[in-house]
Design a protein around this motif. Structure first.
Motif, mmCIF file in Angstrom:
data_model
loop_
_atom_site.group_PDB
_atom_site.id
_atom_site.type_symbol
_atom_site.label_atom_id
_atom_site.label_comp_id
_atom_site.label_asym_id
_atom_site.label_seq_id
_atom_site.Cartn_x
_atom_site.Cartn_y
_atom_site.Cartn_z
ATOM 1 N N LEU A 121 21.832 -85.372 49.665
ATOM 2 C CA LEU A 121 23.276 -85.304 49.441
ATOM 3 C C LEU A 121 24.039 -85.639 50.715
ATOM 4 N N LEU A 122 23.646 -85.034 51.835
ATOM 5 C CA LEU A 122 24.339 -85.282 53.099
ATOM 6 C C LEU A 122 24.200 -86.739 53.523
ATOM 7 N N VAL B 54 30.948 -80.499 49.663
ATOM 8 C CA VAL B 54 32.277 -79.933 49.866
ATOM 9 C C VAL B 54 33.052 -80.964 50.673
ATOM 10 N N LEU B 55 34.090 -81.530 50.067
ATOM 11 C CA LEU B 55 34.870 -82.594 50.694
ATOM 12 C C LEU B 55 36.245 -82.076 51.088
ATOM 13 N N ASP B 56 36.741 -82.512 52.252
ATOM 14 C CA ASP B 56 38.089 -82.121 52.643
ATOM 15 C C ASP B 56 39.098 -83.144 52.120
ATOM 16 N N ARG C 254 36.091 -86.406 53.784
ATOM 17 C CA ARG C 254 34.966 -86.142 54.681
ATOM 18 C C ARG C 254 34.113 -85.014 54.118
ATOM 19 N N CYS C 255 32.796 -85.184 54.185
ATOM 20 C CA CYS C 255 31.875 -84.167 53.680
ATOM 21 C C CYS C 255 31.701 -83.089 54.743
ATOM 22 N N GLY D 130 41.544 -78.883 50.198
ATOM 23 C CA GLY D 130 42.342 -80.062 49.882
ATOM 24 C C GLY D 130 41.570 -81.267 49.417
ATOM 25 N N GLY D 131 40.280 -81.096 49.108
ATOM 26 C CA GLY D 131 39.462 -82.235 48.697
ATOM 27 C C GLY D 131 39.237 -82.294 47.204
#
Length: 242
Positions: free
Chosen positions: A157-158, A195-197, A201-202, A235-236
């Motif tokens: 995933l990363l 988890v995205l902002d 960005r991850c 905010g993602g």
């Protein structure tokens, strides 16, 4: 007298109880911006909010004055610097641990399996936070352990959300989830979501791990819901593949 619109605007359909209609409408203009938008035309803003263009122009004047939107040289409108300032204050107002740990505990309670939050560290991944399954038969990774980046759901995933190339990683990015069985350890399965902002960005990977024989496909939905909730908090928005 002003014309009554044939179709109620988005703001008028969902007004704030006891609020001000003009504020609701102005905020609906900010809400019209979606992931991937850099700027919108007056027509696009009017269409997305269902407000008359004359109304949109008046509201934009106030939003520009507050630096919440800015008019670009091509006549389109983008979000203004005040949005970035407020975002910085918001994201600095909480600790990552205080955000992630309750979500991991809830994930373990919902599934009975172990939950972790992984972040990339050079060419490895770090298990930053971890909540163990109550089952004695489980993955015994601990917070602070370094794991391979090229094996396991969290590592895959990363890599995917760091731009790794290949059909496998394209699919992970599209679906917003990585599922592996026997990838890192033959007897283990994993489900991971990002988890995205607000910038896409991850920040890390929420990962559920379990013995392969206890893998349940329905847990994919629960992991995704956890990652979506955490992303929304910063905010993602996750991909809508599933």
């Amino acid at each position: 007298m002003p014309r009554k619109p044939a179709v109620a605007s988005i703001a008028d359909q969902r007004p704030a109880a006891g609020g001000a209609a003009a504020v609701d409408r102005a905020l609906s203009l900010l809400g019209a911006f979606r992931a991937g938008d850099t700027a919108l035309t007056l027509t696009e803003l009017s269409h997305r909010t269902r407000l008359y263009m004359s109304t949109v122009l008046r509201l934009l004047a106030s939003l520009e004055h507050a630096r919440l939107v800015q008019r670009r040289p091509d006549g389109k409108y983008g979000l203004g610097p005040e949005v970035a300032r407020l975002h910085g204050i918001y994201t600095a107002s909480f600790e990552l641990e205080a955000l992630v740990m309750p979500a991991l505990r809830a994930l373990v309670e919902a599934t009975g399996e172990s939950a972790a939050f992984h972040v990339r560290q050079a060419q490895q991944r770090l298990c930053l936070y971890r909540v163990d399954s109550p089952h004695p038969l489980r993955d015994h990774t601990r917070a602070g352990d370094l794991l391979p980046l090229d094996r396991g759901a969290g590592g895959r995933l990363l890599q995917a959300f760091d731009g790794a190339k290949g059909a496998r990683y394209d699919d992970i990015r599209k679906q917003g989830i990585a599922v592996t069985i026997g990838d890192r350890v033959a007897e283990l399965a994993g489900i991971s979501a990002p988890v995205l902002d607000g910038s896409g960005r991850c920040l890390g990977a929420v990962t559920l791990s379990m013995p392969a024989q206890r893998f349940k496909k329905r847990h994919e939905r629960i992991v995704l819901a956890t990652a979506r909730s955490l992303s929304a908090t910063v905010g993602g928005v996750l991909p809508s593949g599933r």
